[in-house]
Motif scaffolding. Structure first.
Motif, short mmCIF file in Angstrom:
data_model
loop_
_atom_site.label_atom_id
_atom_site.label_comp_id
_atom_site.label_asym_id
_atom_site.label_seq_id
_atom_site.Cartn_x
_atom_site.Cartn_y
_atom_site.Cartn_z
N THR A 1 7.03 -6.17 3.96
CA THR A 1 5.80 -5.43 3.67
C THR A 1 6.15 -4.19 2.85
O THR A 1 7.29 -3.71 2.87
CB THR A 1 5.08 -5.01 4.95
OG1 THR A 1 5.96 -4.22 5.77
CG2 THR A 1 4.62 -6.23 5.74
N ASP B 1 5.21 1.09 3.90
CA ASP B 1 5.41 1.65 5.24
C ASP B 1 6.17 2.97 5.19
O ASP B 1 5.82 3.93 5.90
CB ASP B 1 6.16 0.66 6.13
CG ASP B 1 5.41 -0.64 6.33
OD1 ASP B 1 4.19 -0.66 6.06
OD2 ASP B 1 6.02 -1.63 6.74
N ALA C 1 1.11 -6.11 3.55
CA ALA C 1 0.94 -4.85 4.28
C ALA C 1 1.06 -5.10 5.78
O ALA C 1 0.58 -6.10 6.30
CB ALA C 1 -0.42 -4.22 3.97
N LEU D 1 0.13 0.05 8.61
CA LEU D 1 -0.17 0.73 7.36
C LEU D 1 -1.68 0.75 7.12
O LEU D 1 -2.25 1.78 6.75
CB LEU D 1 0.54 0.04 6.19
CG LEU D 1 0.33 0.73 4.83
CD1 LEU D 1 1.17 2.00 4.77
CD2 LEU D 1 0.70 -0.20 3.68
N GLN E 1 1.39 1.39 -1.18
CA GLN E 1 2.00 0.08 -1.40
C GLN E 1 2.64 -0.04 -2.78
O GLN E 1 3.73 -0.58 -2.92
CB GLN E 1 0.94 -1.01 -1.25
CG GLN E 1 0.56 -1.31 0.19
CD GLN E 1 0.15 -2.75 0.35
OE1 GLN E 1 -0.89 -3.14 -0.14
NE2 GLN E 1 0.99 -3.53 0.99
#
Length: 329
Positions: free
Chosen positions: A169, A172, A246, A250, A264
């Motif tokens: 992902t 974060d 994601a 988040l 992101q």
């Protein structure tokens, strides 16, 4: 200062040698002489990468010592993974004020934990480095790995029609940095966003060999790092921004969609792998990797990067006004 046990240079070296030296058959001589002696595998090439982490530049000044050691190793292992290599050896150089025993022990524990967390089958040895007294804390790690001759994954191999994919992902660590001043005690254990900031997930990049055409690790922000592949490969890309993977944490932390997208797309320190590969190799890559792999775009012949939302509408540049992670800013 009374009662604190301080560590001298050679005591720290002895601790490193005890925990992380000469466990591999191809380490002929580790820490303790003027240089290490290594025996690379036949029909392989060496990969060498170095990163320096400076307090208040690459990590918050109140980061735990364990996490400093962990991250110093992890950011180097991700470079080796991005080229399809297997990490084998590290050198560790430390510039710091006088160290007490507890600090040194926690630092060595962090180094050891990162080496142990790497998902490959072979141990990683620390085979050298340096220590010196300094007013500012700086940790420099050099990682050395190996890859079959001629098979290293480079940034310059992306081809028109390849799909763009990313592991794990994104965003974060950027969110974790925003939350850092308000974190609770022990947050690196309990808060998934803080944890991703100080203890990046480690990937085994050997699965990229023979499947990916280009790759790098996402350290400076996804858009900035994807741009390096596009420039090196002389291609363009079409990116589905809302397909970027994601974590639930988040999405819960983002105050609005614009912030969520910026974390992101431009947040740094994710240390995930961004790769390109033919469509028929995405399935084999998913099977071989030890983590999730998400397709987020496609390589195009037309230079430049086009960012689209979930409705196929182009997103303007001001949506990503943060140009990327800059460790000098």
């Amino acid at each position: 200062m009374a009662g604190r046990a301080f560590v001298r240079e050679f005591e720290l070296i002895d601790a490193l040698r005890t925990c992380l030296a000469a466990r591999r058959d191809d380490t002929r001589l580790g820490i303790g002489d003027d240089a290490g002696i290594l025996a690379p595998l036949p029909h392989s090439e060496l990969l060498v990468t170095t990163d320096t982490l400076i307090r208040d530049r690459h990590f918050p000044g109140d980061t735990s010592v364990f996490d400093i050691g962990y991250k110093a190793v992890a950011v180097n292992l991700s470079d080796i993974a991005a080229m399809g290599g297997a990490p084998a050896w590290l050198t560790v150089s430390l510039a710091a004020p006088a160290l007490d025993r507890a600090w040194a022990d926690a630092f060595v524990d962090g180094l050891q934990a990162a080496c142990a967390a790497y998902p490959g089958p072979d141990p990683i040895d620390i085979v050298g480095g340096d220590t010196t007294r300094a007013d500012q804390l700086m940790v420099t790690v050099t990682a050395i790995g190996h890859v079959p001759s001629g098979q290293a994954i480079r940034r310059s191999g992306a081809r028109v029609g390849d799909l763009i994919a990313v592991t794990g992902t994104l965003g974060d660590a950027a969110a974790g940095l925003v939350r850092w001043p308000q974190r609770e005690p022990g947050a690196s254990e309990t808060d998934p966003l803080i944890r991703r900031l100080v203890r990046p997930d480690l990937r085994d990049g050997r699965a990229l060999i023979g499947r990916a055409t280009a790759a790098l690790d996402v350290s400076d922000g996804f858009l900035a790092d994807l741009g390096h592949i596009l420039t090196a490969s002389n291609v363009g890309a079409r990116l589905a921004v809302d397909d970027l993977p994601a974590a639930h944490a988040l999405a819960a932390a983002a105050p609005d969609l614009t912030t969520f997208r910026r974390w992101q797309a431009t947040g740094g320190d994710d240390y995930e792998l961004c790769l390109t590969a033919p469509a028929d190799q995405i399935g084999p890559l998913r099977d071989a990797l030890d983590c999730a792999l998400t397709v987020v775009g496609e390589i195009t012949a037309e230079p430049g990067l086009t960012c689209l939302d979930r409705h196929g509408q182009c997103l303007t540049a001001d949506v990503f006004s943060q140009a990327g992670w800059d460790h000098f800013a």
